[in-house]
Design a protein around this motif. Structure first.
Motif, PDB file in Angstrom:
ATOM      1  N   ILE A 140       0.874  -1.184   0.000  1.00  0.00           N
ATOM      2  CA  ILE A 140       0.000   0.000   0.000  1.00  0.00           C
ATOM      3  C   ILE A 140       0.904   1.224   0.000  1.00  0.00           C
ATOM      4  O   ILE A 140       1.804   1.335   0.848  1.00  0.00           O
ATOM      5  CB  ILE A 140      -0.904   0.015   1.258  1.00  0.00           C
ATOM      6  N   ASN A 141       0.707   2.104  -0.959  1.00  0.00           N
ATOM      7  CA  ASN A 141       1.507   3.334  -1.033  1.00  0.00           C
ATOM      8  C   ASN A 141       0.730   4.509  -0.466  1.00  0.00           C
ATOM      9  O   ASN A 141      -0.373   4.818  -0.949  1.00  0.00           O
ATOM     10  CB  ASN A 141       1.855   3.642  -2.503  1.00  0.00           C
ATOM     11  N   LEU A 142       1.288   5.167   0.538  1.00  0.00           N
ATOM     12  CA  LEU A 142       0.710   6.403   1.059  1.00  0.00           C
ATOM     13  C   LEU A 142       1.660   7.527   0.652  1.00  0.00           C
ATOM     14  O   LEU A 142       2.842   7.518   1.032  1.00  0.00           O
ATOM     15  CB  LEU A 142       0.563   6.346   2.579  1.00  0.00           C
ATOM     16  N   ILE A 143       1.130   8.477  -0.126  1.00  0.00           N
ATOM     17  CA  ILE A 143       1.998   9.493  -0.735  1.00  0.00           C
ATOM     18  C   ILE A 143       1.511  10.878  -0.326  1.00  0.00           C
ATOM     19  O   ILE A 143       0.319  11.180  -0.460  1.00  0.00           O
ATOM     20  CB  ILE A 143       1.977   9.349  -2.272  1.00  0.00           C
ATOM     21  N   GLY A 144       2.447  11.698   0.170  1.00  0.00           N
ATOM     22  CA  GLY A 144       2.066  13.026   0.643  1.00  0.00           C
ATOM     23  C   GLY A 144       2.752  14.143  -0.130  1.00  0.00           C
ATOM     24  O   GLY A 144       3.794  13.945  -0.750  1.00  0.00           O
ATOM     25  N   GLY A 145       2.116  15.307  -0.076  1.00  0.00           N
ATOM     26  CA  GLY A 145       2.693  16.509  -0.680  1.00  0.00           C
ATOM     27  C   GLY A 145       2.014  17.736  -0.091  1.00  0.00           C
ATOM     28  O   GLY A 145       0.973  17.612   0.562  1.00  0.00           O
ATOM     29  N   ARG A 146       2.614  18.901  -0.332  1.00  0.00           N
ATOM     30  CA  ARG A 146       1.966  20.115   0.172  1.00  0.00           C
ATOM     31  C   ARG A 146       0.655  20.374  -0.570  1.00  0.00           C
ATOM     32  O   ARG A 146      -0.367  20.670   0.035  1.00  0.00           O
ATOM     33  CB  ARG A 146       2.895  21.321   0.029  1.00  0.00           C
ATOM     34  N   THR A 147       0.713  20.249  -1.923  1.00  0.00           N
ATOM     35  CA  THR A 147      -0.490  20.411  -2.744  1.00  0.00           C
ATOM     36  C   THR A 147      -0.523  19.257  -3.747  1.00  0.00           C
ATOM     37  O   THR A 147       0.423  18.478  -3.840  1.00  0.00           O
ATOM     38  CB  THR A 147      -0.471  21.730  -3.539  1.00  0.00           C
ATOM     39  N   ALA A 162      -2.267  12.169   0.294  1.00  0.00           N
ATOM     40  CA  ALA A 162      -2.584  13.192   1.297  1.00  0.00           C
ATOM     41  C   ALA A 162      -1.950  14.507   0.867  1.00  0.00           C
ATOM     42  O   ALA A 162      -0.799  14.512   0.399  1.00  0.00           O
ATOM     43  CB  ALA A 162      -2.027  12.790   2.665  1.00  0.00           C
ATOM     44  N   THR A 163      -2.696  15.588   0.987  1.00  0.00           N
ATOM     45  CA  THR A 163      -2.120  16.910   0.724  1.00  0.00           C
ATOM     46  C   THR A 163      -2.384  17.812   1.919  1.00  0.00           C
ATOM     47  O   THR A 163      -3.456  17.744   2.533  1.00  0.00           O
ATOM     48  CB  THR A 163      -2.714  17.546  -0.553  1.00  0.00           C
ATOM     49  N   ASP A 164      -1.389  18.655   2.221  1.00  0.00           N
ATOM     50  CA  ASP A 164      -1.537  19.555   3.373  1.00  0.00           C
ATOM     51  C   ASP A 164      -2.743  20.468   3.191  1.00  0.00           C
ATOM     52  O   ASP A 164      -3.442  20.784   4.148  1.00  0.00           O
ATOM     53  CB  ASP A 164      -0.276  20.437   3.540  1.00  0.00           C
ATOM     54  N   ASP A 165      -2.983  20.906   1.925  1.00  0.00           N
ATOM     55  CA  ASP A 165      -4.066  21.869   1.682  1.00  0.00           C
ATOM     56  C   ASP A 165      -5.376  21.190   1.257  1.00  0.00           C
ATOM     57  O   ASP A 165      -6.353  21.867   0.942  1.00  0.00           O
ATOM     58  CB  ASP A 165      -3.637  22.908   0.627  1.00  0.00           C
ATOM     59  N   GLY A 166      -5.392  19.876   1.216  1.00  0.00           N
ATOM     60  CA  GLY A 166      -6.623  19.159   0.844  1.00  0.00           C
ATOM     61  C   GLY A 166      -6.955  19.251  -0.640  1.00  0.00           C
ATOM     62  O   GLY A 166      -8.048  18.870  -1.056  1.00  0.00           O
ATOM     63  N   SER A 167      -6.001  19.706  -1.477  1.00  0.00           N
ATOM     64  CA  SER A 167      -6.306  19.858  -2.909  1.00  0.00           C
ATOM     65  C   SER A 167      -6.430  18.517  -3.624  1.00  0.00           C
ATOM     66  O   SER A 167      -6.962  18.451  -4.731  1.00  0.00           O
ATOM     67  CB  SER A 167      -5.265  20.746  -3.600  1.00  0.00           C
ATOM     68  N   PHE A 168      -5.960  17.427  -3.009  1.00  0.00           N
ATOM     69  CA  PHE A 168      -6.160  16.086  -3.572  1.00  0.00           C
ATOM     70  C   PHE A 168      -6.079  15.070  -2.439  1.00  0.00           C
ATOM     71  O   PHE A 168      -5.198  15.137  -1.589  1.00  0.00           O
ATOM     72  CB  PHE A 168      -5.088  15.776  -4.632  1.00  0.00           C
ATOM     73  N   GLY A 169      -7.012  14.134  -2.432  1.00  0.00           N
ATOM     74  CA  GLY A 169      -6.986  13.055  -1.441  1.00  0.00           C
ATOM     75  C   GLY A 169      -7.283  13.552  -0.038  1.00  0.00           C
ATOM     76  O   GLY A 169      -8.011  14.533   0.163  1.00  0.00           O
ATOM     77  N   PHE A 170      -6.678  12.888   0.922  1.00  0.00           N
ATOM     78  CA  PHE A 170      -6.880  13.171   2.348  1.00  0.00           C
ATOM     79  C   PHE A 170      -6.268  14.528   2.700  1.00  0.00           C
ATOM     80  O   PHE A 170      -5.166  14.842   2.247  1.00  0.00           O
ATOM     81  CB  PHE A 170      -6.192  12.048   3.139  1.00  0.00           C
ATOM     82  N   ARG A 171      -6.954  15.339   3.516  1.00  0.00           N
ATOM     83  CA  ARG A 171      -6.361  16.613   3.936  1.00  0.00           C
ATOM     84  C   ARG A 171      -5.523  16.373   5.195  1.00  0.00           C
ATOM     85  O   ARG A 171      -6.052  15.954   6.232  1.00  0.00           O
ATOM     86  CB  ARG A 171      -7.443  17.656   4.247  1.00  0.00           C
ATOM     87  N   GLY A 172      -4.225  16.625   5.090  1.00  0.00           N
ATOM     88  CA  GLY A 172      -3.332  16.424   6.236  1.00  0.00           C
ATOM     89  C   GLY A 172      -2.012  15.861   5.745  1.00  0.00           C
ATOM     90  O   GLY A 172      -1.749  15.811   4.541  1.00  0.00           O
ATOM     91  N   THR A 173      -1.194  15.441   6.693  1.00  0.00           N
ATOM     92  CA  THR A 173       0.115  14.887   6.316  1.00  0.00           C
ATOM     93  C   THR A 173      -0.041  13.406   5.994  1.00  0.00           C
ATOM     94  O   THR A 173      -1.067  12.780   6.296  1.00  0.00           O
ATOM     95  CB  THR A 173       1.123  15.028   7.472  1.00  0.00           C
ATOM     96  N   VAL A 174       1.007  12.845   5.433  1.00  0.00           N
ATOM     97  CA  VAL A 174       0.977  11.422   5.112  1.00  0.00           C
ATOM     98  C   VAL A 174       0.909  10.596   6.405  1.00  0.00           C
ATOM     99  O   VAL A 174       0.336   9.499   6.430  1.00  0.00           O
ATOM    100  CB  VAL A 174       2.189  11.075   4.210  1.00  0.00           C
ATOM    101  N   LEU A 175       1.439  11.164   7.500  1.00  0.00           N
ATOM    102  CA  LEU A 175       1.345  10.476   8.791  1.00  0.00           C
ATOM    103  C   LEU A 175      -0.095  10.497   9.311  1.00  0.00           C
ATOM    104  O   LEU A 175      -0.584   9.497   9.858  1.00  0.00           O
ATOM    105  CB  LEU A 175       2.313  11.132   9.788  1.00  0.00           C
TER     106      LEU A 175
END
Ligand SMILES: Cc1cc2nc3c(=O)[nH]c(=O)nc-3n(C[C@H](O)[C@H](O)[C@H](O)COP(=O)(O)OP(=O)(O)OC[C@H]3O[C@@H](n4cnc5c(N)ncnc54)[C@H](O)[C@@H]3O)c2cc1C
Ligand code: FES
Length: 264
Positions: A140-147, A162-175
């Motif tokens: 399972i790949n969990l991938i994070g970014g700012r946007t 996961a994106t910090d600004d919620g622009s794609f996927g889960f809003r928040g950090t990859v953690l």
């Protein structure tokens, strides 16, 4: 753990270049001798210019291995990466590798691997995913970014974002995303975490994995010079299992360490 292997310095031909997003490219190199022995988590040290600008080689994770070919995912952040990203097909470059240790994928106690990455930390995850899948492990790949523009899920299966600004996927950090998904993921049996990304992300994950008693491999980044243990440019303090701290050279005893060893 220190791993012994044959390191070679070869002139490799660029056989393909591909733009992924504006500042990220995949460079495919014909590099049979490195491709034959590379393991997921290894890196190569590339002389990106024939002049002295930049003088030192630049380290890059092995993104993928396909027969005689290795792929490098390059994010342009400065002089060296910008030069390498602009290589044309047919040109050649000196490649030293495979370097460093590798992710430990042979631990028999896990059935599911959760790969966490942020930014260009996604680079080693394709090679790792393929090697885990070949060993019968669910990935399972969990991938994070700012946007959404920072997300790099190139060619990966079973991704959650996961994106910090919620622009794609889960809003928040990859953690945060891991914490949200963990109860479901753990229902499928024992898991192991593998991570690569910015050091603050890795420190937070190290604390989290320790508190949850999860086994976790981290691939760390540092500035590197020689890549082979001569310049001492990559020294990092880690927890010594026998007590206190000790210094390792990340190019030799890393870049992968057990999360228990990270000083946080
Ligand atoms: C083991 C390892 C694997 C890596 N894998 C990849 C990869 O697969 N793809 C990729 O694009 N990059 C990867 N990197 C990072 C890459 O090596 C650096 O981005 C590159 O060396 C920067 O060179 P430059 O000449 O473009 O930038 P420079 O002009 O040298 O520096 C530009 C800015 O970036 C900072 N910087 C330089 N190196 C690093 C670094 N390692 N970490 C954080 N900040 C840095 C500098 O302090 C400066 O502020 C990896 C690094 C390591 C140690
Ligand atoms: S990069 Fe030179 S000792 Fe590690």
């Amino acid at each position: 753990m220190l791993q012994t292997k044959t390191i070679i310095d070869v002139r490799a031909t660029v056989v393909r270049t591909q733009s992924i997003i504006s500042d990220v490219n995949i460079i495919t190199l014909n590099c049979p001798s490195i491709a034959a022995t590379a393991k997921p988590g290894n890196f190569v040290n590339i002389k990106v210019n024939t002049s002295t600008q930049p003088l030192l080689r630049r380290p890059f994770s092995i993104h993928n291995v396909n027969g005689n070919l290795i792929d490098i995912m390059v994010k342009s952040i400065g002089c060296g990466t910008a030069i390498f990203a602009n290589y044309d097909e047919g040109s050649t470059v000196m490649v030293l590798g495979p370097l460093g240790n590798s992710f430990n994928i042979t631990d028999p106690h896990f059935k599911t691997a959760v790969l966490l990455s942020g930014g260009i930390g996604t680079a080693p995850m394709l090679f790792l995913s393929k090697s885990l899948a070949a060993n019968g492990i669910k990935v399972i790949n969990l991938i994070g970014g700012r946007t959404k523009d920072d997300l790099l899920g190139y060619n990966l299966d079973n991704c959650r974002f996961a994106t910090d600004d919620g622009s794609f996927g889960f809003r928040g950090t990859v953690l945060d995303l891991l914490n949200n998904e963990l109860p479901d993921i753990e229902q499928e049996g024992p898991i192991k975490l593998f991570a690569c990304g910015p050091n603050p992300m890795l420190k937070a994950l190290a604390g989290y994995s320790r508190s949850k008693k999860l086994v976790c491999d981290l691939s760390l980044e540092s500035v590197m010079g020689c890549g082979i243990g001569i310049c001492y440019g990559c020294s990092v303090e880690i927890n010594d299992p026998d007590g206190g701290n000790r210094t390792i050279l990340l190019c030799k005893e890393g870049p992968v360490i057990d999360a228990q060893l990270l000083v946080i």
